[in-house]
Design an enzyme around this catalytic site. Structure first.
Site, PDB file in Angstrom:
ATOM      1  N   ASP A 422       0.813  -1.291  -0.041  1.00  0.00           N
ATOM      2  CA  ASP A 422      -0.034   0.379  -0.099  1.00  0.00           C
ATOM      3  C   ASP A 422       0.909   1.396  -0.074  1.00  0.00           C
ATOM      4  O   ASP A 422       2.255   0.972  -0.023  1.00  0.00           O
ATOM      5  CB  ASP A 422      -0.822   0.035   1.219  1.00  0.00           C
ATOM      6  CG  ASP A 422      -2.190   0.908   1.264  1.00  0.00           C
ATOM      7  OD1 ASP A 422      -2.113   1.664   0.111  1.00  0.00           O
ATOM      8  OD2 ASP A 422      -2.621   0.946   1.977  1.00  0.00           O
ATOM      9  N   GLU A 425       2.494   4.846  -4.167  1.00  0.00           N
ATOM     10  CA  GLU A 425       2.504   5.751  -5.462  1.00  0.00           C
ATOM     11  C   GLU A 425       3.896   6.715  -5.440  1.00  0.00           C
ATOM     12  O   GLU A 425       4.230   7.132  -6.624  1.00  0.00           O
ATOM     13  CB  GLU A 425       1.386   6.547  -5.321  1.00  0.00           C
ATOM     14  CG  GLU A 425      -0.071   6.233  -5.464  1.00  0.00           C
ATOM     15  CD  GLU A 425      -0.411   5.453  -4.015  1.00  0.00           C
ATOM     16  OE1 GLU A 425      -1.079   4.174  -4.225  1.00  0.00           O
ATOM     17  OE2 GLU A 425       0.100   6.021  -3.006  1.00  0.00           O
ATOM     18  N   ASP A 573      -9.129   3.401  -1.586  1.00  0.00           N
ATOM     19  CA  ASP A 573      -9.933   3.757  -0.599  1.00  0.00           C
ATOM     20  C   ASP A 573     -11.081   4.406  -0.914  1.00  0.00           C
ATOM     21  O   ASP A 573     -11.408   5.784  -0.991  1.00  0.00           O
ATOM     22  CB  ASP A 573      -9.107   4.909   0.409  1.00  0.00           C
ATOM     23  CG  ASP A 573      -7.845   4.183   0.900  1.00  0.00           C
ATOM     24  OD1 ASP A 573      -7.601   2.867   0.834  1.00  0.00           O
ATOM     25  OD2 ASP A 573      -7.007   4.732   1.422  1.00  0.00           O
TER      26      ASP A 573
END
Length: 877
Positions: A422, A425, A573
């Protein structure tokens, strides 16, 4: 997972729509020295006039390379003559072989104009791509190319986004700049970059255009003042590296795309079971209680997950010694494995800058990102001040392998079965310019305070070890710049052209784009969109390093084109809202069918906000018809495990019963995609490519070739207007034929625990005779075959089986079923022993023969007790 922390730090500048200076005066390029043969074309491109230098310096000399790679694929590459401009590294996107195609045999034709240079790509004299819409611009920090499109085109792709499956063609912008996008808002850049679009033109076929470029980019789709349709690329760097591919239908086009970016990884059998997670499980006892409650409720739970709660102060490769102590964690994992269940935890990329093993070892090996003065680059995420692994560093894989093999050691650590990555990015909570991450972390309470410590579970958990029971029951580095890594002298922080990044500046809430990576010397400015996919590749390799013989499941948030070779993807999310329930269908279809990332699914019932009983019940059914099926939500919200509400529990039990009985159909279809690229999850128009009514449908979809899924779309509804193409279908539950005529049919009285499913005529589906509590138990069940004849009276299907887990298979079962003229033909490869086929059900029948066990005017079932060990024929009529 970002959550409420977003509220603590306002964005550093509002999102700015791509700045649009006047580029119409730019001179374009002139082609010369054209060399052409049957397989390729090369040319020199020279600036055709005075430089316009709108967003950088115009490059004087370019090169053109055109390759007819196959009959269905054309490669067009425009790059700088000196080859100093950054190109996507081959270690990230391995290039396909130039092939042995020829212009004579190719379905695609390349034509060009010399001055100003432009090119067209045609299929059977139909123009697919025409860059004459505006002059080509190739500057040091800006590339622009515009192509004409037909009126009212059917375009898809250009992910990641939460917009409709069919892209808008008016005033529409798609931006590629991966970011931590809490709430997955529409019309914005999200976690991944997939610069490929599909253009479906009905009877004439489908083609795709993939731009291999990882730089920040805006893609505009709009009309000119006089109404002409266009698509326009505006990139912050890199080159124009196009792959054009075509098929007679969208499914064939998707297969062609898989040949460019790579086939998706095959997953283990168990990964298609139900997964449960939550951010906010306070300790190992609560995790164990959730496992127990699923069993008690009779809801099959295959895999339990733990979010960052298990970590010591949110530090990766650590355990909270009070709430998730190693001894208890090993007992939990041991319990799961003893019961044929599995365990997964999260690992973020950012490593806490503190006195801990993972940081100290990384510092010693010098594998973290550095600033240009050689100091450690620091950001702020959940553990507070953090360092970031440099995935380009030559020693990064050794470091990552070592951390995995130590922390996740089967004998001494947490023996996970899969991995969740997670925040890659990469996310950075500290706003740009992040000059003082220590102060930011302190002011924003990073890491957050953990919950109070408990010494035992508050409730008895029968079957768990004694110590899980209530107390009453028991107790600077030098960078070397090389070719194709980027021009010098660029503004890597504030380029003149501003893409529409919803986070504002390029470096805001992420890694500083001025960072230069170790090894080849790539700039973060150019490679930002690759960070998550490079972590994915390294993490898959690290998982294989600790378990060399089995398929590793890795689920990631951030992706780039080709990520499916290594990982699956969850859709981020989302919110517990009906609109997110609906849009998850289009998102999942795009990833699975168009981007070749077939292991995909949303957070079922929603991540953020409080779900409702009705929404969760509907979503429990819908989620069962994605490949990746996980319930997950956020800390601070109400619990939404499927057993919390009786109706949700019933919905989940019913949906999982169907999913598990279909698991071999799922596994077979997924295997096929891993071998050929043929999509499993598909939009309706993939199977009915000439029916224009299907081209915009994104609230129904096909689960493989055989099952049409038509979920109830909104709150309070008990009916759905489902579109049935001109074909024969059969109700999954009753076998009743439904003759489609290319129109909507209203399906009524749909209970909250029910999801409409229809079998497409012409299909043979292998199913298990009953469901089970685990996939291991399921594999012991016998088979049944469902035959759903098409309008021509025939049907076909297949079954693939292996040991379910190994990377290399010693024996497989690969069976083809065909039904024609009343006879079922079974043929194939029979190396692996499989359960018996206990019965065959033939749909669409009236009165049956003497062998029919059940006749109700719609189907008949015949007992067979057939062993799948050799070619066989069974007469059914």
């Amino acid at each position: 997972m970002l959550g409420s922390l977003l509220l603590l730090a306002p964005l550093a500048g509002a999102a700015v729509i791509g700045s649009r200076a006047d580029t119409k005066q730019c001179p374009g390029y002139k082609a010369s020295n054209v060399q052409e043969n049957d397989r390729s074309l090369t040319a020199d491109l020279t600036l055709a006039g005075k430089p316009c230098n709108t967003y950088g310096t115009d490059l004087q000399n370019l090169k053109l390379l055109v390759e007819y790679q196959t009959d269905e694929r054309l490669h067009v590459k425009i790059y700088d003559a000196e080859e100093r401009v950054y190109q996507v590294p081959e270690k990230v996107t391995p290039r396909v072989d130039s092939g042995d195609g020829s212009s004579k045999d190719s379905a695609l034709k390349f034509e060009y104009e010399e001055e100003p240079f432009s090119f067209t790509v045609k299929r059977d004299d139909e123009v697919l791509f025409d860059s004459s819409a505006e002059n080509l611009i190739f500057q040091s920090q800006y590339l622009k190319l515009r192509t004409w499109l037909p009126e009212n085109p059917y375009l898809y792709g250009l992910g990641e986004h939460t917009d409709p499956l069919r892209l808008s063609t008016t005033n529409y912008t798609r931006t590629f700049w991966n970011r931590d996008a809490y709430g997955t808002p529409a019309n914005s850049n999200l976690y991944g970059t997939h610069p490929v679009y599909y253009d479906h033109r009905g009877e004439s076929g489908t083609h795709g255009v993939f731009l291999l470029n990882s730089n920040g980019m805006d893609v505009f789709i709009d009309k000119t003042a006089d109404g002409k349709q266009y698509l326009e690329y505006n990139a912050l760097g890199g080159i124009f590296d196009f792959y054009f591919f075509t098929g007679s239908n969208p499914k064939e086009a998707s297969i062609e795309y898989s040949k460019i970016v790579g086939l998706p990884a095959m997953q283990s059998y168990w990964t298609f079971g139900l997964h449960q997670c939550r951010y906010g499980y306070r300790d190992v006892y609560q995790v164990a209680e959730v496992v127990y409650n699923y069993t008690k409720a009779g809801i099959p739970l295959e895999t339990m997950w733990t979010d960052i709660d298990y970590m010591d102060r949110r530090r990766v490769f650590s355990l909270d010694p009070d709430r998730f102590p190693l001894e208890k964690m090993r007992e939990l994992v041991g319990y799961l494995h003893d019961h044929d269940q599995h365990y997964i935890v999260m690992v973020d990329p950012a490593v806490s800058v503190s006195d801990n093993g993972a940081f100290n070892r990384g510092l010693e090996q010098d594998v973290f990102l550095k600033t240009q003065n050689g100091s450690l680059y620091k950001g702020a995420v959940w553990p507070g001040v953090t360092a970031y692994p440099d995935w380009f560093h030559p020693d990064i894989q050794d470091y990552w392998n070592s951390e995995f093999s130590t922390f996740f050691n089967a004998e001494t650590g947490v023996d996970i079965d899969g991995l969740w990555i997670d925040m890659n990015e990469a996310s950075n909570f500290c706003p740009d310019p992040c000059t003082d991450p220590e102060r930011y972390s302190s002011e924003n309470n990073l890491p957050p305070a953990p919950p109070p410590v408990r010494s035992s579970s508050p409730r008895p958990l029968p079957g768990f070890p004694a110590d899980f029971q209530p107390s009453s029951a028991s107790r600077s580095q030098k960078r070397i710049v090389k070719a194709k890594v980027g021009l010098e002298g660029r503004d890597l922080l504030n380029p003149p052209y501003k893409i529409r990044n919803e986070a504002g500046s390029l470096s805001n809430k992420t890694i500083n784009t001025g960072i230069v990576h170790a090894g080849e010397g790539y700039a973060e400015y150019d490679t930002h969109n690759l960070y998550g996919t490079m972590m994915s590749s390294s993490s898959r390799e690290a998982m294989q390093y600790r378990r060399p013989e089995v398929r590793p499941l890795v689920i990631t948030r951030s992706t780039y084109a080709g990520a499916g070779r290594d990982v699956g993807h969850w859709l981020g999310d989302n919110f517990s809202k009906w609109e997110h329930y609906r849009i998850s269908i289009a998102e999942g279809l795009a990833f699975a069918s168009m981007f070749q990332v077939p292991m995909v699914g949303a957070d079922v019932c929603g991540f953020a906000g409080n779900t409702t009983e009705e929404l969760c019940a509907r979503w429990a059914s819908l989620g069962a018809f994605f490949t990746f099926y996980r319930n997950h939500n956020e800390i601070g919200n109400i619990g939404q495990e499927f057993y919390v509400w009786p109706t949700v529990a019933e919905s989940a039990r019913k949906a999982i019963d169907i999913r598990y009985r279909l698991l071999d159909y799922i596994y077979t279809s997924f295997y096929k995609q891993s071998q050929t690229g043929e999509p499993f999850l598909q939009p309706v128009f993939y199977l009915y490519p000439e029916d224009e009514n299907t081209f915009s449908i994104d609230l129904q979809f096909f689960y493989g070739d055989a099952i049409l899924v038509s979920p109830v779309p909104d709150k309070g509804l008990t009916s759905v207007d489902a579109y049935f193409p001109d074909d024969i279908f059969y109700d999954w539950y009753t076998g009743t034929p439904v003759r489609g005529h290319g129109a909507n049919i209203t399906l009524s009285n749909i209970d909250i625990t029910h999801i409409p499913l229809h079998i497409r005529g012409g299909s043979i589906i292998p199913i298990r005779s009953s469901s089970a509590m685990t996939t291991t138990e399921l594999r012991e069940k016998s088979f049944q075959l469902i035959i759903a004849p098409g309008l021509d009276g025939t049907a076909s299907g297949s079954l693939y089986l292996d040991d379910g887990d190994s990377l290399e298979q010693k024996a497989t079962l690969e069976v083809e079923f065909e039904y024609r003229k009343g006879v079922l033909h079974i043929d194939g490869k029979f190396e692996l022993h499989a359960s018996l086929v206990e019965s065959v059900t033939l749909l669409g029948q009236g009165k049956g023969g003497s062998r029919a066990r059940r006749e109700d005017g719609t189907k008949k079932t015949i007992q067979t007790n057939l062993e799948l060990s050799k070619p066989t024929e069974i007469k059914l009529e």
